[in-house]
Design a protein around this motif. Structure first.
Motif, PDB file in Angstrom:
ATOM      1  N   ASP A 279      -3.214   7.680  -1.918  1.00 37.69           N
ATOM      2  CA  ASP A 279      -3.762   8.850  -2.607  1.00 37.69           C
ATOM      3  C   ASP A 279      -4.794   9.552  -1.727  1.00 37.69           C
ATOM      4  O   ASP A 279      -5.953   9.137  -1.653  1.00 37.69           O
ATOM      5  CB  ASP A 279      -4.396   8.404  -3.934  1.00 37.69           C
ATOM      6  CG  ASP A 279      -4.909   9.590  -4.754  1.00 37.69           C
ATOM      7  OD1 ASP A 279      -4.623  10.744  -4.377  1.00 37.69           O
ATOM      8  OD2 ASP A 279      -5.578   9.338  -5.777  1.00 37.69           O
ATOM      9  N   ASN A 329       0.472  10.696  -2.453  1.00 32.89           N
ATOM     10  CA  ASN A 329      -0.094  12.004  -2.796  1.00 32.89           C
ATOM     11  C   ASN A 329      -0.645  12.598  -1.505  1.00 32.89           C
ATOM     12  O   ASN A 329      -1.740  12.265  -1.078  1.00 32.89           O
ATOM     13  CB  ASN A 329      -1.194  11.820  -3.851  1.00 32.89           C
ATOM     14  CG  ASN A 329      -1.793  13.148  -4.326  1.00 32.89           C
ATOM     15  OD1 ASN A 329      -1.170  14.208  -4.185  1.00 32.89           O
ATOM     16  ND2 ASN A 329      -2.991  13.086  -4.888  1.00 32.89           N
ATOM     17  N   ASP A 356      -5.988  15.889  -7.270  1.00 29.98           N
ATOM     18  CA  ASP A 356      -6.363  14.474  -7.147  1.00 29.98           C
ATOM     19  C   ASP A 356      -6.188  13.736  -8.482  1.00 29.98           C
ATOM     20  O   ASP A 356      -6.241  12.515  -8.526  1.00 29.98           O
ATOM     21  CB  ASP A 356      -7.811  14.376  -6.647  1.00 29.98           C
ATOM     22  CG  ASP A 356      -8.140  12.998  -6.097  1.00 29.98           C
ATOM     23  OD1 ASP A 356      -7.199  12.190  -5.936  1.00 29.98           O
ATOM     24  OD2 ASP A 356      -9.341  12.740  -5.834  1.00 29.98           O
ATOM     25  N   ALA A 357      -5.986  14.484  -9.554  1.00 28.87           N
ATOM     26  CA  ALA A 357      -5.682  13.827 -10.839  1.00 28.87           C
ATOM     27  C   ALA A 357      -4.164  13.716 -10.937  1.00 28.87           C
ATOM     28  O   ALA A 357      -3.515  14.320 -11.800  1.00 28.87           O
ATOM     29  CB  ALA A 357      -6.267  14.618 -11.989  1.00 28.87           C
TER      30      ALA A 357
HETATM   31 MN    MN Z   1      -6.171  10.888  -7.141  1.00 31.84          MN
END
Ligand code: MN
Ligand code: BES
Ligand code: ZN
Length: 509
Positions: A279, A329, A356-357
């Motif tokens: 991430d 991500n 980032d969510a």
């Molecule tokens: Mn995240």
């Protein structure tokens, strides 16, 4: 630990010829070690008399000379470990005590490079021998973990490769003991497998790695494995996982593994684990300090998949389907941007406020799809979902939220029993309103206040009336509370909670 051999022996410890002989001692209410009459050791007696060894929970005493008056005594290392006072402890405290003592034993084995152990089982009132054996050995095996795959071996200083065998004294029921040991080995092995996956870096464990691991488990345990690839996701309109994957060169996978109980009337539990293999935050990029830890963002998926190995081994009386939405991500030129609007599987639209969510985006598709496809009786998801849970609960408890108190209570009890404590957070409608969007059905962040709750509120939009609980393991998947049986690095948290939940599944209504 993975291949530690466990055996039972009727012979006296004196005849043991391995590396480390272990006795566990209890403490009386006044704080002194209780030395059983059968245990004859001058060194121990002296240490007890001097109060250097009080059998406290963290006490240990390593001696090198004989411990009996017989002629053929064992003359290697003898380790006395303290259990603490067992008298006022409840069942969960006693099992946790045993696991921690097991972890202390593993630490000593590593220090002395002892790889064959003899464990003389203590008798503890209020505890069955098979449970004592199970929890002690579980602690040893969990504590014995190390990850050496990427280290070249230093020929002059070879590392300790782990405990090869543990022999246990069996005073009473051999059958019961074997059962306890089998359970310990299965759950510790699974937790260590989850740690292995987590320890792999982002370039060592990809969505395809999840897929091949699940395929292997399916072969081994006659389970059904289905891997949805990018094209299938497109056909199914899974805009969440596809959106998160947009900035990556690594293809996404939706990994689905089904265990079928032999009982045709069995209920179905669905487990969903966040398998975000790295991430970066995407366009809403994370600060570089500590970003390397985001290789652990797949710990929920690792826990779900590893628990399936135990389920395949133990064949419980309930169907289990595990789903791992897996992608990284990243921030390639086609990456999702703040302001973009995506459409999830099932049609719900979402305004991306912060790329980032992303965990909730991939979980939403998995939850909606899994519920539609498998109509599970209930759903448990695990995810390293929010930094906010660390602000709220630190590294000592997993955050737990859900829409069904019976299920929440079961998970709370399972976690408490296996030393993976959880804490429930509320999910009132005021929190849910924080993710209302002006331009789409919902938005993917609810602002700073109550970040863990609004993340769960997002997931809740995709489960309908199905009983569901969400475990936010961002604080516990690594850096978990220091415990002897949880070495630094990824903890494998969630695996044993899931196993506990499924092992003793009672019909849910
Ligand atoms: Mn995240
Ligand atoms: N994987 C992270 C959550 C996380 C943070 C886990 C720190 C472990 C340690 C997640 O994808 C994330 O970035 N969440 C954001 C959400 C926010 C943008 C609403 C967070 O918590 O900052
Ligand atoms: Zn994440």
């Amino acid at each position: 630990m993975v291949s530690t051999r466990l055996t039972l022996s009727r012979e006296k410890p004196d005849t043991f010829r391995g590396d480390l002989l272990i006795y566990c001692l209890q403490q009386d209410k006044k704080g002194s070690a209780i030395v059983p009459q059968s245990l004859v050791s001058k060194e121990l007696d002296r240490a007890v008399a001097l109060k250097d060894f009080k059998a406290d929970a963290n006490d240990s005493l390593l001696v090198y000379s004989q411990n009996t008056r017989k002629t053929k005594e064992f003359t290697g290392r003898i380790l006395f470990v303290g259990l603490g006072c067992t008298q006022d402890k409840d069942a969960n405290q006693l099992s946790e005590m045993c696991r921690k003592v097991g972890g202390n034993i593993a630490t000593k084995a590593k220090e002395t490079k002892a790889d064959s152990l003899y464990l003389s089982l203590p008798s503890i009132s209020k505890m069955k021998e098979m449970d004592i054996a199970e929890y002690l050995v579980e602690g040893v095996l969990l504590g014995d973990y190390s990850f050496l795959k990427y280290k070249n071996e230093d020929k002059k200083k070879p590392p300790f490769k782990g405990i090869r065998e543990i022999t246990l004294s069996s005073a009473k029921s051999r059958k019961g003991l074997l059962k306890g040991l089998k359970k310990a080995q299965a759950s510790a092995k699974a937790a260590c497998a989850a740690r292995d996956m987590a320890n792999e870096p982002g370039n060592g464990w990809t969505p395809s790695s999840f897929a091949s691991y699940a395929t292997e488990l399916a072969d081994k345990y006659k389970m059904t494995c289905t891997i949805l690839d990018k094209n299938q996701m497109k056909r199914l309109k899974m805009g969440g996982i596809l959106g998160v994957n947009q900035g990556s060169a690594e293809p996404p996978k939706m990994v689905i593994l089904q265990y079928h109980s032999r009982n045709k009337q069995a209920q179905t539990i669905m487990i969903v684990g966040k398998g975000l293999t790295f991430d970066s935050g995407g366009v809403s990029i994370k600060p570089s300090a500590g970003m390397q830890d985001m290789k652990y963002d797949m710990c929920g998926g690792a826990a779900a998949l590893s628990a399936m190995a135990v389920i395949g081994e133990e064949k419980p009386d309930v169907n289990v389907v595990a789903i791992i939405p897996a992608t990284d991500n990243m921030i390639g030129s086609s990456a999702l941007k703040p302001g973009d609007i995506i459409r999830h599987y099932g049609g719900i639209t979402s305004e991306i406020v912060n790329t980032d969510a992303e965990g909730r985006l991939i979980l939403a598709d998995a939850l909606a799809y899994g519920i539609k496809k498998f109509s599970p009786t209930c759903v448990v998801d695990l995810a390293t979902l929010t930094g906010a849970v660390i602000l709220g609960l630190g590294h000592h408890r997993t955050g737990l939220l859900g829409n069904n108190q019976t299920l929440v209570d079961r998970v709370l009890a399972a976690g408490a029993k296996c030393g993976e404590p959880l804490w429930q957070l509320p999910l009132d409608k005021e929190y849910i309103e924080q993710i209302d969007s002006d331009v789409a059905d919902i938005k993917n962040t609810g602002g700073r206040p109550a970040g863990t709750i609004t993340a769960a509120a997002y997931l809740q939009k995709f489960v309908g009336d199905t009983p569901w609980t969400h475990l936010d393991i961002a604080g516990t998947a690594w850096n978990f509370t220091k415990k002897s049986y949880i070495p630094d690095g990824p903890s494998g948290t969630g695996v044993r909670t899931l196993v506990e939940l499924v092992r003793n599944w009672e019909k849910f209504s």
